[in-house]
Design an enzyme around this catalytic site. Structure first.
Site, PDB file in Angstrom:
ATOM      1  CD  GLU A  59      -3.026  -1.032   2.169  1.00  0.00           C
ATOM      2  OE1 GLU A  59      -3.061  -0.017   2.874  1.00  0.00           O
ATOM      3  OE2 GLU A  59      -3.849  -1.950   2.245  1.00  0.00           O
ATOM      4  CG  HIS A  95      10.240   7.682 -16.211  1.00  0.00           C
ATOM      5  ND1 HIS A  95       9.038   8.268 -15.897  1.00  0.00           N
ATOM      6  CD2 HIS A  95      11.150   8.222 -15.368  1.00  0.00           C
ATOM      7  CE1 HIS A  95       9.222   9.127 -14.897  1.00  0.00           C
ATOM      8  NE2 HIS A  95      10.497   9.117 -14.564  1.00  0.00           N
ATOM      9  CD  GLU A  97       6.986   3.372 -17.420  1.00  0.00           C
ATOM     10  OE1 GLU A  97       6.188   3.233 -16.490  1.00  0.00           O
ATOM     11  OE2 GLU A  97       8.087   3.933 -17.279  1.00  0.00           O
ATOM     12  CB  CYS A 125       4.803   9.125 -14.443  1.00  0.00           C
ATOM     13  SG  CYS A 125       5.832   9.375 -15.907  1.00  0.00           S
ATOM     14  CB  CYS A 128       5.475   6.996 -18.942  1.00  0.00           C
ATOM     15  SG  CYS A 128       7.224   7.249 -18.568  1.00  0.00           S
TER      16      CYS A 128
END
Length: 221
Positions: A59, A95, A97, A125, A128
């Site tokens: 979490e 990143h 991605e 994000c 991305c």
């Protein structure tokens, strides 16, 4: 209330020993900051310690500020080809991605249909997500399914809008089930040499966290 927290992890959390000498640590730091903007780590299998920390569908994701992306590309050309590997962010400027679209996809047969599946430690994000939408609109032969361990900053309205825009662009978004984590463990995580492959050991709250994120994603989409 759950939120993604972006904190600097200790070396140990990132899979590096914490007891490096002071001088060593400083050298490492300088080296990292001097890296060019698109320094990306690629490989076929990632260290087990990274997987156990970074992919955990917790979490509060304190310290988990890298993205680990495992990919499978099935190219439907004259001769079908399957390639796989993983990418990780070396630091904030690039990143994983983005790196996939810049370094992996261009090596696949142009003009062929590519069925791509990503297993990612957390969802993309906003920037991305926009890049993913652009890639899907430009490349009609690209099919992308993204399996995510955690939802990144899902409470933010712009993040929710980005997730919806990815769906509209044809991207399939899924939360990783315990079986998906096991698949990544078997196919993308280094096993110690000379040892028999260790079986995947699910963490305590893996199923509850999967259900939590699945409900949140369904609400957003």
């Amino acid at each position: 209330k759950m939120a993604e927290k972006q904190e600097e992890p200790s070396n140990a959390q990132n899979g590096e020993p914490d007891n490096a000498e002071e001088g060593e640590g400083k050298k490492k730091k300088v080296k990292r900051e001097d890296l060019p903007p698109f320094e990306i780590v690629t490989g076929e299998r990632l260290p087990a310690i990274f997987f156990k920390f970074q992919f955990r569908n917790v979490e509060y994701s304190s310290g988990r500020n890298k993205t680990f992306l495992c990919y499978v590309v099935e190219t439907q050309g004259k001769e079908p080809v399957t390639s796989r590997g993983y990418l990780e962010d070396e630091h904030a400027a690039a990143h994983a991605e983005m790196a996939f679209f810049n370094t992996i996809l261009p090596t696949c047969q142009p003009g062929a249909r590519h069925d791509v599946t990503w297993y990612v430690s957390s969802s993309p994000c906003v920037t991305c997500a926009q890049r993913i939408c652009e890639a899907l609109r430009k490349n009609k032969g690209l099919r992308l399914t993204i399996m995510v361990g955690r939802l990144f900053m899902w409470e933010e309205p712009e993040m929710q809008a980005a997730l919806r825009s990815m769906k509209e662009a044809g991207c399939k978004l899924r939360i990783m089930k315990p079986q998906d984590f096991e698949y990544v463990w078997k196919n993308f995580v280094e096993q110690e040499e000379g040892e028999e492959a260790k079986s995947f050991v699910p963490w305590e709250d893996i199923q509850e966290n999967f259900q939590y994120y699945e409900e949140k994603l369904a609400e957003i989409l």
